[in-house]
Design an enzyme around this catalytic site. Structure first.
Site, mmCIF file in Angstrom:
data_model
loop_
_atom_site.group_PDB
_atom_site.id
_atom_site.type_symbol
_atom_site.label_atom_id
_atom_site.label_comp_id
_atom_site.label_asym_id
_atom_site.label_seq_id
_atom_site.Cartn_x
_atom_site.Cartn_y
_atom_site.Cartn_z
ATOM 1 N N PRO A 87 0.830 -1.205 0.000
ATOM 2 C CA PRO A 87 0.000 0.000 0.000
ATOM 3 C C PRO A 87 0.866 1.258 0.000
ATOM 4 O O PRO A 87 1.782 1.393 0.809
ATOM 5 C CB PRO A 87 -0.800 -0.125 1.297
ATOM 6 C CG PRO A 87 -0.764 -1.583 1.636
ATOM 7 C CD PRO A 87 0.563 -2.067 1.154
ATOM 8 N N GLU A 88 0.575 2.176 -0.925
ATOM 9 C CA GLU A 88 1.305 3.435 -1.015
ATOM 10 C C GLU A 88 0.385 4.579 -0.585
ATOM 11 O O GLU A 88 -0.685 4.336 -0.040
ATOM 12 C CB GLU A 88 1.838 3.625 -2.435
ATOM 13 C CG GLU A 88 2.793 2.538 -2.899
ATOM 14 C CD GLU A 88 4.120 2.530 -2.137
ATOM 15 O OE1 GLU A 88 4.417 3.503 -1.416
ATOM 16 O OE2 GLU A 88 4.855 1.537 -2.240
#
Length: 280
Positions: free
Chosen positions: A2-3
Protein backbone atom coordinates in the site's frame (compact mmCIF):
# COMPACT_ATOMS: atom_id res chain seq x y z
CA UNK A 1 2.58 -2.65 -0.94
CA UNK A 2 0.00 0.00 0.00
CA UNK A 3 1.30 3.43 -1.02
CA UNK A 4 0.05 6.96 -0.34
CA UNK A 5 -3.28 6.70 -2.24
CA UNK A 6 -4.14 3.38 -0.61
CA UNK A 7 -3.20 4.57 2.89
CA UNK A 8 -5.08 7.84 2.35
CA UNK A 9 -8.17 5.90 1.26
CA UNK A 10 -8.00 3.69 4.35
CA UNK A 11 -7.46 6.72 6.61
CA UNK A 12 -10.55 8.44 5.18
CA UNK A 13 -12.59 5.29 5.67
CA UNK A 14 -11.47 4.96 9.29
CA UNK A 15 -12.28 8.61 9.98
CA UNK A 16 -15.75 8.17 8.59
CA UNK A 17 -16.52 5.05 10.61
CA UNK A 18 -14.57 5.29 13.87
CA UNK A 19 -13.90 8.95 14.74
CA UNK A 20 -15.82 9.89 17.87
CA UNK A 21 -16.23 6.30 18.98
CA UNK A 22 -14.64 4.93 22.15
CA UNK A 23 -12.40 1.88 22.14
CA UNK A 24 -13.53 -0.51 24.88
CA UNK A 25 -11.25 -3.51 24.36
CA UNK A 26 -8.18 -4.59 22.38
CA UNK A 27 -7.20 -8.19 21.72
CA UNK A 28 -3.76 -8.96 20.31
CA UNK A 29 -3.27 -12.32 18.64
CA UNK A 30 0.53 -12.10 18.59
CA UNK A 31 3.25 -10.20 20.43
CA UNK A 32 5.12 -8.79 17.45
CA UNK A 33 5.02 -7.84 13.79
CA UNK A 34 8.04 -6.11 12.29
CA UNK A 35 8.76 -4.99 15.85
CA UNK A 36 7.38 -6.00 19.26
CA UNK A 37 3.88 -4.58 19.84
CA UNK A 38 3.83 -2.31 22.95
CA UNK A 39 0.49 -3.65 24.10
CA UNK A 40 0.29 -1.88 27.44
CA UNK A 41 1.21 1.51 25.97
CA UNK A 42 -1.37 1.07 23.22
CA UNK A 43 -4.07 0.27 25.76
CA UNK A 44 -3.14 3.25 27.94
CA UNK A 45 -3.38 5.61 24.95
CA UNK A 46 -6.56 4.19 23.51
CA UNK A 47 -8.95 2.49 25.93
CA UNK A 48 -12.02 4.27 27.28
CA UNK A 49 -11.25 7.53 25.51
CA UNK A 50 -12.91 8.82 22.33
CA UNK A 51 -11.05 8.68 19.03
CA UNK A 52 -10.46 12.27 17.92
CA UNK A 53 -9.44 11.52 14.34
CA UNK A 54 -7.36 9.38 12.01
CA UNK A 55 -4.50 11.08 10.16
CA UNK A 56 -1.94 9.97 7.60
CA UNK A 57 1.75 10.79 7.66
CA UNK A 58 3.59 9.24 4.72
CA UNK A 59 2.40 5.62 4.85
CA UNK A 60 1.61 5.67 8.58
CA UNK A 61 -1.92 5.91 9.96
CA UNK A 62 -2.34 7.67 13.30
CA UNK A 63 -5.40 7.02 15.46
CA UNK A 64 -5.45 10.06 17.73
CA UNK A 65 -6.93 10.37 21.23
CA UNK A 66 -6.45 12.90 24.03
CA UNK A 67 -3.94 10.51 25.62
CA UNK A 68 -1.79 9.86 22.55
CA UNK A 69 -1.79 8.18 19.14
CA UNK A 70 -1.86 4.60 17.94
CA UNK A 71 0.46 4.18 14.95
CA UNK A 72 -0.31 1.69 12.19
CA UNK A 73 1.83 0.76 9.20
CA UNK A 74 0.60 -1.80 6.68
CA UNK A 75 3.98 -3.04 5.47
CA UNK A 76 3.81 -5.14 2.30
CA UNK A 77 0.47 -6.89 2.69
CA UNK A 78 -1.34 -5.30 5.63
CA UNK A 79 -4.96 -4.15 5.71
CA UNK A 80 -7.48 -2.76 8.19
CA UNK A 81 -11.11 -3.88 8.12
CA UNK A 82 -14.37 -2.88 9.75
CA UNK A 83 -16.19 -5.99 10.99
CA UNK A 84 -19.35 -6.82 12.97
CA UNK A 85 -17.63 -9.55 15.02
CA UNK A 86 -14.57 -9.68 17.22
CA UNK A 87 -13.81 -13.18 15.93
CA UNK A 88 -11.01 -13.08 13.32
CA UNK A 89 -12.61 -13.67 9.93
CA UNK A 90 -9.37 -13.62 7.91
CA UNK A 91 -6.13 -15.53 8.41
CA UNK A 92 -3.30 -13.47 9.90
CA UNK A 93 -5.57 -11.18 11.94
CA UNK A 94 -3.16 -9.87 14.58
CA UNK A 95 -5.21 -7.31 16.52
CA UNK A 96 -8.90 -6.52 17.08
CA UNK A 97 -10.08 -3.17 18.47
CA UNK A 98 -13.65 -3.07 19.86
CA UNK A 99 -15.86 0.05 19.72
CA UNK A 100 -19.47 0.82 20.61
CA UNK A 101 -21.51 1.69 17.53
CA UNK A 102 -24.33 2.60 19.93
CA UNK A 103 -25.46 1.40 23.36
CA UNK A 104 -26.57 -1.99 22.04
CA UNK A 105 -24.22 -2.63 19.13
CA UNK A 106 -20.44 -2.96 18.78
CA UNK A 107 -18.20 -2.55 15.74
CA UNK A 108 -14.67 -3.86 15.35
CA UNK A 109 -11.44 -2.83 13.68
CA UNK A 110 -9.33 -5.79 12.53
CA UNK A 111 -5.65 -5.41 11.65
CA UNK A 112 -4.53 -8.11 9.17
CA UNK A 113 -1.01 -8.68 7.82
CA UNK A 114 -0.02 -12.01 6.22
CA UNK A 115 3.70 -11.22 5.82
CA UNK A 116 4.00 -9.33 9.13
CA UNK A 117 6.12 -6.45 7.79
CA UNK A 118 3.62 -3.99 9.25
CA UNK A 119 3.63 -2.21 12.58
CA UNK A 120 1.32 -1.34 15.47
CA UNK A 121 2.76 1.02 18.03
CA UNK A 122 1.83 4.02 20.20
CA UNK A 123 2.99 7.54 21.01
CA UNK A 124 2.05 9.01 24.37
CA UNK A 125 0.93 12.64 24.28
CA UNK A 126 1.07 14.91 21.25
CA UNK A 127 2.87 13.85 18.07
CA UNK A 128 5.76 16.25 17.38
CA UNK A 129 7.13 14.80 14.14
CA UNK A 130 10.45 14.08 15.85
CA UNK A 131 9.47 10.52 16.72
CA UNK A 132 11.58 7.74 15.23
CA UNK A 133 8.85 6.91 12.71
CA UNK A 134 8.65 10.42 11.30
CA UNK A 135 11.94 12.24 11.89
CA UNK A 136 13.55 11.27 8.57
CA UNK A 137 10.49 11.60 6.35
CA UNK A 138 10.52 13.93 3.36
CA UNK A 139 7.95 16.16 1.71
CA UNK A 140 4.24 15.37 1.75
CA UNK A 141 3.54 15.62 -1.99
CA UNK A 142 -0.04 16.88 -1.70
CA UNK A 143 0.74 19.63 0.81
CA UNK A 144 3.03 21.79 -1.38
CA UNK A 145 1.87 24.21 -4.06
CA UNK A 146 5.39 24.44 -5.50
CA UNK A 147 6.36 20.78 -5.22
CA UNK A 148 8.45 20.89 -8.40
CA UNK A 149 10.51 23.81 -7.12
CA UNK A 150 11.20 22.01 -3.85
CA UNK A 151 12.23 18.85 -5.72
CA UNK A 152 14.56 20.91 -7.90
CA UNK A 153 16.24 22.38 -4.81
CA UNK A 154 16.76 18.90 -3.38
CA UNK A 155 17.85 17.23 -6.61
CA UNK A 156 19.83 19.92 -8.44
CA UNK A 157 23.24 18.28 -8.01
CA UNK A 158 22.31 14.63 -7.55
CA UNK A 159 23.53 11.89 -9.89
CA UNK A 160 20.79 9.56 -8.68
CA UNK A 161 18.29 8.44 -11.34
CA UNK A 162 15.14 10.52 -11.14
CA UNK A 163 12.89 7.52 -10.46
CA UNK A 164 14.97 6.46 -7.46
CA UNK A 165 15.06 10.10 -6.36
CA UNK A 166 11.27 10.52 -6.22
CA UNK A 167 10.90 7.11 -4.52
CA UNK A 168 13.28 8.11 -1.71
CA UNK A 169 11.07 8.70 1.36
CA UNK A 170 13.69 11.05 2.80
CA UNK A 171 13.07 13.30 -0.22
CA UNK A 172 9.34 12.84 -0.80
CA UNK A 173 6.95 10.35 0.80
CA UNK A 174 4.36 8.04 -0.67
CA UNK A 175 5.54 7.88 -4.30
CA UNK A 176 5.82 4.13 -4.64
CA UNK A 177 6.84 2.09 -7.64
CA UNK A 178 3.52 2.28 -9.48
CA UNK A 179 3.07 6.01 -9.00
CA UNK A 180 6.69 6.84 -9.81
CA UNK A 181 6.43 5.14 -13.21
CA UNK A 182 3.08 6.75 -13.93
CA UNK A 183 4.23 10.22 -12.81
CA UNK A 184 7.37 10.17 -14.95
CA UNK A 185 5.33 9.09 -17.96
CA UNK A 186 2.90 11.94 -17.31
CA UNK A 187 5.85 14.37 -17.07
CA UNK A 188 7.57 12.83 -20.16
CA UNK A 189 10.83 12.23 -18.26
CA UNK A 190 12.99 9.14 -18.74
CA UNK A 191 13.29 7.23 -15.41
CA UNK A 192 17.08 6.75 -15.72
CA UNK A 193 17.84 10.45 -16.19
CA UNK A 194 20.12 11.71 -13.37
CA UNK A 195 18.15 14.15 -11.22
CA UNK A 196 20.92 16.74 -11.52
CA UNK A 197 20.63 16.73 -15.33
CA UNK A 198 17.04 17.93 -15.30
CA UNK A 199 16.05 21.54 -15.82
CA UNK A 200 13.62 23.57 -13.79
CA UNK A 201 10.80 22.88 -16.27
CA UNK A 202 11.28 19.13 -15.85
CA UNK A 203 11.03 19.31 -12.05
CA UNK A 204 7.93 21.49 -12.35
CA UNK A 205 6.39 18.91 -14.69
CA UNK A 206 7.32 16.05 -12.34
CA UNK A 207 5.88 17.83 -9.30
CA UNK A 208 2.59 18.52 -11.08
CA UNK A 209 2.47 14.97 -12.44
CA UNK A 210 3.02 13.40 -9.01
CA UNK A 211 0.18 15.45 -7.55
CA UNK A 212 -2.13 14.73 -10.48
CA UNK A 213 -1.50 10.97 -10.42
CA UNK A 214 -1.82 10.67 -6.63
CA UNK A 215 -5.08 12.65 -6.56
CA UNK A 216 -6.55 10.54 -9.35
CA UNK A 217 -5.52 7.35 -7.57
CA UNK A 218 -7.08 8.55 -4.29
CA UNK A 219 -10.31 9.40 -6.14
CA UNK A 220 -10.38 5.82 -7.49
CA UNK A 221 -9.66 4.30 -4.08
CA UNK A 222 -6.05 3.32 -4.84
CA UNK A 223 -4.58 0.54 -6.97
CA UNK A 224 -5.22 -3.14 -6.34
CA UNK A 225 -2.74 -5.49 -7.98
CA UNK A 226 -2.92 -8.37 -5.48
CA UNK A 227 -3.75 -7.80 -1.82
CA UNK A 228 -4.92 -4.24 -1.24
CA UNK A 229 -8.52 -3.59 -0.15
CA UNK A 230 -10.05 -0.66 1.74
CA UNK A 231 -11.80 -0.82 5.13
CA UNK A 232 -14.96 -2.17 3.43
CA UNK A 233 -12.97 -4.97 1.78
CA UNK A 234 -13.28 -3.36 -1.67
CA UNK A 235 -10.38 -3.05 -4.14
CA UNK A 236 -9.00 0.14 -5.63
CA UNK A 237 -9.84 0.87 -9.26
CA UNK A 238 -6.91 2.98 -10.43
CA UNK A 239 -5.37 -0.13 -12.02
CA UNK A 240 -7.72 0.35 -14.96
CA UNK A 241 -6.15 3.77 -15.61
CA UNK A 242 -2.47 2.78 -15.50
CA UNK A 243 -0.73 3.97 -18.67
CA UNK A 244 2.68 2.30 -18.35
CA UNK A 245 2.95 0.26 -15.15
CA UNK A 246 2.77 -3.50 -15.79
CA UNK A 247 2.16 -2.87 -19.53
CA UNK A 248 5.44 -4.21 -20.92
CA UNK A 249 5.31 -4.74 -24.71
CA UNK A 250 1.85 -3.20 -24.91
CA UNK A 251 1.38 -0.08 -27.08
CA UNK A 252 1.91 3.34 -25.54
CA UNK A 253 -1.45 5.10 -25.31
CA UNK A 254 0.10 8.22 -26.84
CA UNK A 255 2.51 7.12 -29.59
CA UNK A 256 1.69 3.39 -29.99
CA UNK A 257 5.35 2.37 -29.46
CA UNK A 258 5.86 -0.58 -27.11
CA UNK A 259 6.19 0.03 -23.38
CA UNK A 260 9.58 -1.10 -22.03
CA UNK A 261 10.42 -2.63 -18.67
CA UNK A 262 13.77 -2.22 -16.92
CA UNK A 263 14.97 -2.91 -13.38
CA UNK A 264 16.15 -0.11 -11.10
CA UNK A 265 17.23 -0.89 -7.57
CA UNK A 266 15.55 -4.28 -7.77
CA UNK A 267 12.21 -2.76 -8.79
CA UNK A 268 10.48 -2.93 -12.16
CA UNK A 269 10.23 0.35 -14.05
CA UNK A 270 7.88 0.83 -17.00
CA UNK A 271 8.18 3.65 -19.54
CA UNK A 272 7.82 4.64 -23.18
CA UNK A 273 11.27 5.15 -24.78
CA UNK A 274 9.78 7.42 -27.44
CA UNK A 275 7.69 9.70 -25.20
CA UNK A 276 10.27 9.68 -22.37
CA UNK A 277 13.64 10.40 -23.92
CA UNK A 278 16.63 10.42 -21.57
CA UNK A 279 18.10 13.80 -20.66
CA UNK A 280 21.85 13.26 -21.01
Amino acid sequence: MPELPEVETITKGLNLKFSGKTCTKIVFHRKDLRYPIPQQTIRSCCLETPILSFKRRAKYILMETQKGSIVFHLGMTGSIHQEVSSVPLRPHTHAVFSFYENKQKKVYLHYVDPRRFGLISAIKGAVTGKEKYFQDLGLEPLEHKNLGKKLMQLGAHKKQAIKKFIMDSKIIVGVGNIYASESLYEARVHPETPAGNLKNKHFIAIGLAIQKILRKAIKDGGTTLKDYVNTDGKPGYFKQKLKVYDREQQPCLTCKQKIVRLVQGGRSTFFCPYCQKEKK
